[in-house]
Scaffold this motif. Structure first.
Motif, PDB file in Angstrom:
ATOM      1  N   ARG A 271      14.106 -65.480  86.018  1.00 14.29           N
ATOM      2  CA  ARG A 271      13.947 -64.494  84.964  1.00 14.29           C
ATOM      3  C   ARG A 271      12.484 -64.036  84.911  1.00 14.29           C
ATOM      4  O   ARG A 271      11.591 -64.720  85.435  1.00 14.29           O
ATOM      5  CB  ARG A 271      14.387 -65.085  83.626  1.00 14.29           C
ATOM      6  CG  ARG A 271      15.869 -65.491  83.620  1.00 14.29           C
ATOM      7  CD  ARG A 271      16.268 -66.089  82.290  1.00 14.29           C
ATOM      8  NE  ARG A 271      16.090 -65.120  81.215  1.00 14.29           N
ATOM      9  CZ  ARG A 271      15.803 -65.443  79.963  1.00 14.29           C
ATOM     10  NH1 ARG A 271      15.647 -66.721  79.620  1.00 14.29           N
ATOM     11  NH2 ARG A 271      15.678 -64.519  79.040  1.00 14.29           N
ATOM     12  N   PRO A 272      12.195 -62.869  84.293  1.00 12.43           N
ATOM     13  CA  PRO A 272      10.831 -62.347  84.278  1.00 12.43           C
ATOM     14  C   PRO A 272       9.773 -63.325  83.795  1.00 12.43           C
ATOM     15  O   PRO A 272       8.657 -63.359  84.326  1.00 12.43           O
ATOM     16  CB  PRO A 272      10.945 -61.133  83.341  1.00 12.43           C
ATOM     17  CG  PRO A 272      12.339 -60.654  83.544  1.00 12.43           C
ATOM     18  CD  PRO A 272      13.151 -61.910  83.689  1.00 12.43           C
ATOM     19  N   LEU A 273      10.098 -64.123  82.780  1.00 15.55           N
ATOM     20  CA  LEU A 273       9.099 -65.042  82.236  1.00 15.55           C
ATOM     21  C   LEU A 273       8.603 -66.041  83.277  1.00 15.55           C
ATOM     22  O   LEU A 273       7.474 -66.526  83.193  1.00 15.55           O
ATOM     23  CB  LEU A 273       9.671 -65.781  81.029  1.00 15.55           C
ATOM     24  CG  LEU A 273       8.652 -66.475  80.118  1.00 15.55           C
ATOM     25  CD1 LEU A 273       7.630 -65.480  79.586  1.00 15.55           C
ATOM     26  CD2 LEU A 273       9.360 -67.172  78.968  1.00 15.55           C
ATOM     27  N   SER A 274       9.424 -66.347  84.279  1.00  9.82           N
ATOM     28  CA  SER A 274       8.991 -67.292  85.312  1.00  9.82           C
ATOM     29  C   SER A 274       7.857 -66.700  86.141  1.00  9.82           C
ATOM     30  O   SER A 274       6.948 -67.413  86.576  1.00  9.82           O
ATOM     31  CB  SER A 274      10.168 -67.669  86.222  1.00  9.82           C
ATOM     32  OG  SER A 274      10.538 -66.602  87.070  1.00  9.82           O
ATOM     33  N   TYR A 275       7.900 -65.370  86.358  1.00 13.40           N
ATOM     34  CA  TYR A 275       6.829 -64.712  87.117  1.00 13.40           C
ATOM     35  C   TYR A 275       5.560 -64.634  86.273  1.00 13.40           C
ATOM     36  O   TYR A 275       4.444 -64.802  86.787  1.00 13.40           O
ATOM     37  CB  TYR A 275       7.273 -63.313  87.542  1.00 13.40           C
ATOM     38  CG  TYR A 275       8.420 -63.333  88.516  1.00 13.40           C
ATOM     39  CD1 TYR A 275       8.201 -63.479  89.889  1.00 13.40           C
ATOM     40  CD2 TYR A 275       9.736 -63.230  88.074  1.00 13.40           C
ATOM     41  CE1 TYR A 275       9.256 -63.513  90.791  1.00 13.40           C
ATOM     42  CE2 TYR A 275      10.801 -63.263  88.971  1.00 13.40           C
ATOM     43  CZ  TYR A 275      10.551 -63.402  90.322  1.00 13.40           C
ATOM     44  OH  TYR A 275      11.608 -63.440  91.201  1.00 13.40           O
ATOM     45  N   PHE A 276       5.728 -64.368  84.986  1.00 11.52           N
ATOM     46  CA  PHE A 276       4.580 -64.357  84.080  1.00 11.52           C
ATOM     47  C   PHE A 276       3.866 -65.705  84.113  1.00 11.52           C
ATOM     48  O   PHE A 276       2.650 -65.786  84.273  1.00 11.52           O
ATOM     49  CB  PHE A 276       5.058 -64.040  82.659  1.00 11.52           C
ATOM     50  CG  PHE A 276       3.995 -64.188  81.610  1.00 11.52           C
ATOM     51  CD1 PHE A 276       3.004 -63.240  81.463  1.00 11.52           C
ATOM     52  CD2 PHE A 276       3.983 -65.286  80.762  1.00 11.52           C
ATOM     53  CE1 PHE A 276       2.013 -63.375  80.489  1.00 11.52           C
ATOM     54  CE2 PHE A 276       3.007 -65.435  79.786  1.00 11.52           C
ATOM     55  CZ  PHE A 276       2.024 -64.477  79.652  1.00 11.52           C
ATOM     56  N   ARG A 277       4.637 -66.781  83.997  1.00 13.94           N
ATOM     57  CA  ARG A 277       4.043 -68.112  83.973  1.00 13.94           C
ATOM     58  C   ARG A 277       3.372 -68.445  85.309  1.00 13.94           C
ATOM     59  O   ARG A 277       2.320 -69.076  85.359  1.00 13.94           O
ATOM     60  CB  ARG A 277       5.120 -69.154  83.645  1.00 13.94           C
ATOM     61  CG  ARG A 277       4.564 -70.425  83.000  1.00 13.94           C
ATOM     62  CD  ARG A 277       5.659 -71.410  82.685  1.00 13.94           C
ATOM     63  NE  ARG A 277       6.770 -70.840  81.947  1.00 13.94           N
ATOM     64  CZ  ARG A 277       6.795 -70.678  80.628  1.00 13.94           C
ATOM     65  NH1 ARG A 277       5.747 -71.035  79.901  1.00 13.94           N
ATOM     66  NH2 ARG A 277       7.847 -70.166  80.030  1.00 13.94           N
TER      67      ARG A 277
ATOM     68  N   ASP B  12       0.499 -77.155  79.443  1.00 17.82           N
ATOM     69  CA  ASP B  12       1.663 -76.374  79.017  1.00 17.82           C
ATOM     70  C   ASP B  12       2.926 -77.192  79.202  1.00 17.82           C
ATOM     71  O   ASP B  12       3.068 -77.926  80.185  1.00 17.82           O
ATOM     72  CB  ASP B  12       1.772 -75.085  79.840  1.00 17.82           C
ATOM     73  CG  ASP B  12       2.970 -74.232  79.431  1.00 17.82           C
ATOM     74  OD1 ASP B  12       2.938 -73.707  78.306  1.00 17.82           O
ATOM     75  OD2 ASP B  12       3.910 -74.112  80.209  1.00 17.82           O
ATOM     76  N   PHE B  13       3.858 -77.066  78.271  1.00 17.87           N
ATOM     77  CA  PHE B  13       5.175 -77.688  78.383  1.00 17.87           C
ATOM     78  C   PHE B  13       6.199 -76.568  78.248  1.00 17.87           C
ATOM     79  O   PHE B  13       6.225 -75.853  77.247  1.00 17.87           O
ATOM     80  CB  PHE B  13       5.388 -78.735  77.286  1.00 17.87           C
ATOM     81  CG  PHE B  13       6.734 -79.403  77.354  1.00 17.87           C
ATOM     82  CD1 PHE B  13       6.946 -80.468  78.217  1.00 17.87           C
ATOM     83  CD2 PHE B  13       7.781 -78.951  76.570  1.00 17.87           C
ATOM     84  CE1 PHE B  13       8.186 -81.088  78.288  1.00 17.87           C
ATOM     85  CE2 PHE B  13       9.023 -79.571  76.628  1.00 17.87           C
ATOM     86  CZ  PHE B  13       9.218 -80.640  77.497  1.00 17.87           C
TER      87      PHE B  13
END
Length: 271
Positions: free
Chosen positions: A48-54, A1-2
């Protein structure tokens, strides 16, 4: 992933801003869009939320994370680029939307995730790899507690709680522990009477400091209407940041003034 990008930045304005009409976001974003808004971490250093998803996708987090889509846009078509997943934010505070439909995203490991509102279960949905680590629940907004519980083979493995916050009653200033020799960073938050961050009512804040003090003030808002050198900004989901110039090991003292007479002071000027 990048990952593009780890940290939000000025420029490519709007590429990660979710939109519901032309010009609000995406590559067609118009003024006052300034930030790309595609970072896992916003420009002030807040996750941000996407950081927790990742983090969950890569197996580095065992707890779920709840993000709620803005009920103001329920039923509308999201205009998005590949750098946008949704407009969801980690908040369960949406006054004036009581009883109205809302979409809750739970980023979750395990194989099942249950969502509860004030103790009442909305049932379980697949999670983890089989559901691309994202369980979607449609419900109606009800202030109180929102809890996501993750299960693996029927056994609870973790949970996450969001609580509705109250009205703003204070401004909090927190200095980063690891200050540099040239710059000091301060997190500014709007707080309710229980010490929770108020995410539903942003306000314009101003800084009072010596005229020659190096002070920069801003928030994670991708559409700021104030310049970072203005000594004035509007909070974004209850948060902002001050960067102060350190001179001869001394951090300048300053006051922060908000609406309704709210005020906070910083005077511990030693680095």
């Amino acid at each position: 992933d990048f990952t593009w990008t780890g940290w939000d930045y000025l420029g490519e304005a709007g590429v990660g801003i979710p939109a519901y009409s032309h010009g609000e976001g995406g590559f067609g974003a118009v003024y006052p869009a300034q930030l790309a808004f595609c970072g896992d971490i916003d420009i002030t250093g807040f996750r941000r939320p996407l950081s927790y998803f990742r983090e969950i996708v890569f197996g580095s987090r065992n707890e779920p994370f709840i993000a709620v889509q803005n009920p103001e846009h329920y039923g509308k078509t999201l205009i998005k680029t590949p750098w946008v997943m949704s407009d969801a934010y980690g908040s369960w505070s949406y006054p004036r939307y009581e009883g109205k439909p809302v979409v809750v995203e739970v980023y979750a490991p395990g194989d099942e995730t249950e969502l509860l509102i004030n103790g009442n279960s909305l049932g379980r949905k697949p999670s983890g790899r089989a559901a691309y680590f994202r369980a979607i629940f449609e419900t109606v907004y009800e202030p109180g507690e929102l809890v996501a519980v993750c299960y693996e083979k029927g056994r609870e493995i973790s949970r996450h709680l969001l609580t509705t916050c109250g009205d703003v009653c204070a401004i909090a200033i927190t200095k980063e522990k690891e200050a540099g020799s040239e710059l000091a960073f301060f997190e500014i938050e709007l707080k309710d009477d229980k010490g929770g961050t108020v995410t539903h009512k942003d306000m314009v804040l101003s800084v009072e400091a010596a005229e020659d003090a190096g002070i920069w003030f801003g928030s994670g808002d991708p559409k700021p209407v104030y310049n970072y050198t203005d000594r004035k900004t509007k909070t974004f989901f209850g948060r902002a940041q001050i960067i102060a110039k350190v001179r001869d090991g001394v951090i300048p003292s300053f006051n922060i003034c908000g609406e309704g007479g709210l005020k906070a002071e910083y005077s511990d000027d030693q680095l």
